[in-house]
Design a protein around this motif. Structure first.
Motif, PDB file in Angstrom:
ATOM      1  N   LEU A 174     -16.154  -4.425  -7.975  1.00 22.61           N
ATOM      2  CA  LEU A 174     -15.673  -5.127  -9.221  1.00 22.61           C
ATOM      3  C   LEU A 174     -14.644  -3.995  -9.994  1.00 22.61           C
ATOM      4  CD1 LEU A 174     -18.827  -6.870 -10.319  1.00 22.61           C
ATOM      5  CD2 LEU A 174     -16.939  -7.747  -9.542  1.00 22.61           C
ATOM      6  N   ASP A 175     -14.710  -2.874  -9.571  1.00 26.40           N
ATOM      7  CA  ASP A 175     -13.946  -1.563 -10.079  1.00 26.40           C
ATOM      8  C   ASP A 175     -12.417  -1.796  -9.677  1.00 26.40           C
ATOM      9  OD1 ASP A 175     -13.583   0.338 -11.802  1.00 26.40           O
ATOM     10  OD2 ASP A 175     -14.290   1.808 -10.556  1.00 26.40           O
ATOM     11  N   TYR A 176     -11.835  -2.577  -9.177  1.00 27.28           N
ATOM     12  CA  TYR A 176     -10.607  -2.815  -8.468  1.00 27.28           C
ATOM     13  C   TYR A 176      -9.373  -2.354  -9.350  1.00 27.28           C
ATOM     14  CZ  TYR A 176      -9.129  -7.080 -10.984  1.00 27.28           C
ATOM     15  OH  TYR A 176      -8.897  -7.927 -12.066  1.00 27.28           O
ATOM     16  N   LYS A 177      -9.308  -2.223 -10.454  1.00 29.60           N
ATOM     17  CA  LYS A 177      -8.300  -1.767 -11.236  1.00 29.60           C
ATOM     18  C   LYS A 177      -8.372  -0.165 -11.568  1.00 29.60           C
ATOM     19  CE  LYS A 177      -6.729  -5.782 -13.652  1.00 29.60           C
ATOM     20  NZ  LYS A 177      -6.301  -6.274 -14.957  1.00 29.60           N
ATOM     21  N   ASP A 200      -7.281   1.071  -3.662  1.00 30.03           N
ATOM     22  CA  ASP A 200      -6.998   0.934  -2.204  1.00 30.03           C
ATOM     23  C   ASP A 200      -8.385   0.211  -1.563  1.00 30.03           C
ATOM     24  OD1 ASP A 200      -5.041   1.599   0.323  1.00 30.03           O
ATOM     25  OD2 ASP A 200      -7.331   2.394   0.905  1.00 30.03           O
ATOM     26  N   ASP A 201      -7.943  -0.629  -0.442  1.00 32.20           N
ATOM     27  CA  ASP A 201      -9.122  -1.276   0.348  1.00 32.20           C
ATOM     28  C   ASP A 201     -10.025  -0.116   1.072  1.00 32.20           C
ATOM     29  OD1 ASP A 201      -7.728  -3.524  -0.118  1.00 32.20           O
ATOM     30  OD2 ASP A 201      -7.048  -3.653   1.596  1.00 32.20           O
ATOM     31  N   ASP A 202      -9.690   0.817   1.450  1.00 33.07           N
ATOM     32  CA  ASP A 202     -10.595   1.949   1.651  1.00 33.07           C
ATOM     33  C   ASP A 202     -11.458   2.306   0.882  1.00 33.07           C
ATOM     34  OD1 ASP A 202      -9.150   1.776   4.311  1.00 33.07           O
ATOM     35  OD2 ASP A 202      -7.674   3.378   3.953  1.00 33.07           O
ATOM     36  N   TYR A 203     -11.122   2.434  -0.325  1.00 28.56           N
ATOM     37  CA  TYR A 203     -11.867   2.928  -1.485  1.00 28.56           C
ATOM     38  C   TYR A 203     -12.957   1.973  -1.805  1.00 28.56           C
ATOM     39  CZ  TYR A 203     -13.559   4.943  -5.842  1.00 28.56           C
ATOM     40  OH  TYR A 203     -14.451   5.453  -6.766  1.00 28.56           O
ATOM     41  N   LEU A 204     -12.308   0.681  -1.802  1.00 31.31           N
ATOM     42  CA  LEU A 204     -13.255  -0.406  -2.271  1.00 31.31           C
ATOM     43  C   LEU A 204     -14.600  -0.391  -1.212  1.00 31.31           C
ATOM     44  CD1 LEU A 204     -10.825  -3.649  -2.955  1.00 31.31           C
ATOM     45  CD2 LEU A 204     -12.493  -2.496  -4.449  1.00 31.31           C
ATOM     46  N   TYR A 249       0.731  -1.367   0.030  1.00 34.46           N
ATOM     47  CA  TYR A 249      -0.011  -0.018   0.123  1.00 34.46           C
ATOM     48  C   TYR A 249       0.955   1.208   0.051  1.00 34.46           C
ATOM     49  CZ  TYR A 249      -3.820  -3.224   0.477  1.00 34.46           C
ATOM     50  OH  TYR A 249      -4.457  -4.262   0.201  1.00 34.46           O
ATOM     51  N   LEU A 250       0.334   2.346  -0.913  1.00 36.02           N
ATOM     52  CA  LEU A 250       1.179   3.446  -1.218  1.00 36.02           C
ATOM     53  C   LEU A 250       0.186   4.565  -1.113  1.00 36.02           C
ATOM     54  CD1 LEU A 250       3.006   2.137  -4.221  1.00 36.02           C
ATOM     55  CD2 LEU A 250       3.994   1.962  -1.962  1.00 36.02           C
ATOM     56  N   THR A 251       1.124   5.776  -0.866  1.00 34.59           N
ATOM     57  CA  THR A 251       0.294   7.075  -0.932  1.00 34.59           C
ATOM     58  C   THR A 251       0.947   8.036  -1.440  1.00 34.59           C
ATOM     59  OG1 THR A 251      -0.897   8.788   0.481  1.00 34.59           O
ATOM     60  CG2 THR A 251       1.134   7.576   1.633  1.00 34.59           C
ATOM     61  N   ARG A 252       0.438   9.211  -2.039  1.00 38.36           N
ATOM     62  CA  ARG A 252       1.249  10.305  -2.727  1.00 38.36           C
ATOM     63  C   ARG A 252       1.044  11.515  -1.628  1.00 38.36           C
ATOM     64  NH1 ARG A 252      -3.414  13.252  -6.713  1.00 38.36           N
ATOM     65  NH2 ARG A 252      -5.044  13.333  -5.021  1.00 38.36           N
ATOM     66  N   SER A 253       0.565  11.177  -0.254  1.00 37.41           N
ATOM     67  CA  SER A 253       0.623  12.173   0.687  1.00 37.41           C
ATOM     68  C   SER A 253       1.673  11.853   1.732  1.00 37.41           C
ATOM     69  CB  SER A 253      -0.789  12.195   1.429  1.00 37.41           C
ATOM     70  OG  SER A 253      -0.934  12.868   2.798  1.00 37.41           O
ATOM     71  N   GLU A 269      -6.989   5.363 -10.537  1.00 39.57           N
ATOM     72  CA  GLU A 269      -6.920   6.569 -10.543  1.00 39.57           C
ATOM     73  C   GLU A 269      -7.892   7.338  -9.628  1.00 39.57           C
ATOM     74  OE1 GLU A 269      -7.344   4.517 -13.341  1.00 39.57           O
ATOM     75  OE2 GLU A 269      -5.780   5.321 -14.962  1.00 39.57           O
ATOM     76  N   THR A 270      -9.274   6.659  -9.646  1.00 36.52           N
ATOM     77  CA  THR A 270     -10.268   7.348  -8.919  1.00 36.52           C
ATOM     78  C   THR A 270      -9.885   6.987  -7.207  1.00 36.52           C
ATOM     79  OG1 THR A 270     -11.904   6.761 -10.605  1.00 36.52           O
ATOM     80  CG2 THR A 270     -12.821   7.254  -8.327  1.00 36.52           C
ATOM     81  N   SER A 271      -9.347   6.044  -6.860  1.00 37.90           N
ATOM     82  CA  SER A 271      -8.995   5.614  -5.512  1.00 37.90           C
ATOM     83  C   SER A 271      -7.744   6.837  -5.136  1.00 37.90           C
ATOM     84  CB  SER A 271      -8.427   4.206  -5.566  1.00 37.90           C
ATOM     85  OG  SER A 271      -7.934   4.003  -4.266  1.00 37.90           O
ATOM     86  N   PHE A 272      -6.970   6.864  -6.098  1.00 42.03           N
ATOM     87  CA  PHE A 272      -5.823   7.856  -5.991  1.00 42.03           C
ATOM     88  C   PHE A 272      -6.259   9.279  -5.795  1.00 42.03           C
ATOM     89  CE2 PHE A 272      -1.937  10.030  -7.593  1.00 42.03           C
ATOM     90  CZ  PHE A 272      -0.989   9.574  -6.545  1.00 42.03           C
ATOM     91  N   LEU A 273      -7.403   9.765  -6.467  1.00 40.61           N
ATOM     92  CA  LEU A 273      -7.841  11.150  -6.261  1.00 40.61           C
ATOM     93  C   LEU A 273      -9.051  11.334  -5.302  1.00 40.61           C
ATOM     94  CD1 LEU A 273      -8.758  11.769 -10.045  1.00 40.61           C
ATOM     95  CD2 LEU A 273      -6.833  12.718  -8.831  1.00 40.61           C
TER      96      LEU A 273
END
Length: 124
Positions: free
Chosen positions: A97-100, A87-91, A48-52, A103-107
């Motif tokens: 089903l949108d696990y790929k 990311d799991d938090d976004y899931l 798991y990674l973050t841009r923050s 970009e949306t998870s990142f934003l």
């Protein structure tokens, strides 16, 4: 792409030598004392990674407190984004089903999952 991984100094030394590797749930620092917590099955394949930097520091402090160490933040320079996943938090708040669609998870969450190992040459 420049991202961060928060950990503790003891684990950081190993990661810098061996790479950032997915781990079984029972070995992950976040799960000590909470193995029975419901977690996605794909978690064993992800790191798991973050841009923050703020989030990375928060995770590093948590990792340090779990093992009585000091916080450490690793910088990850990914050569491509092919292995990035949601990311799991976004899931939990989106379509599983949108696990790929990382970009949306990142934003939304400032976090992503990386499927597979990250070699030491991409870490500082």
């Amino acid at each position: 792409m420049k991202l961060y991984h928060g950990t503790n100094d003891s684990r950081a030394r190993i990661i810098l030598k061996e790479g950032l590797k997915p781990m079984p749930i029972n070995l992950r620092i976040w799960n000590k004392g909470g193995i029975s917590k419901s977690r996605p099955t794909q978690r064993d394949r992800y790191v798991y990674l973050t841009r923050s930097l703020i989030l990375a520091l928060s995770y590093a402090k948590k990792a340090a407190s779990k093992e009585s160490c000091f916080p450490a933040i690793l910088t990850v320079e990914l050569p491509h984004t092919d292995n990035l996943r949601v990311d799991d938090d976004y899931l939990r708040i989106s379509n599983p089903l949108d696990y790929k669609n990382w970009e949306t998870s990142f934003l939304t969450m400032d976090q992503v999952a990386h499927e597979g190992e990250i070699q030491p040459n991409y870490l500082t």
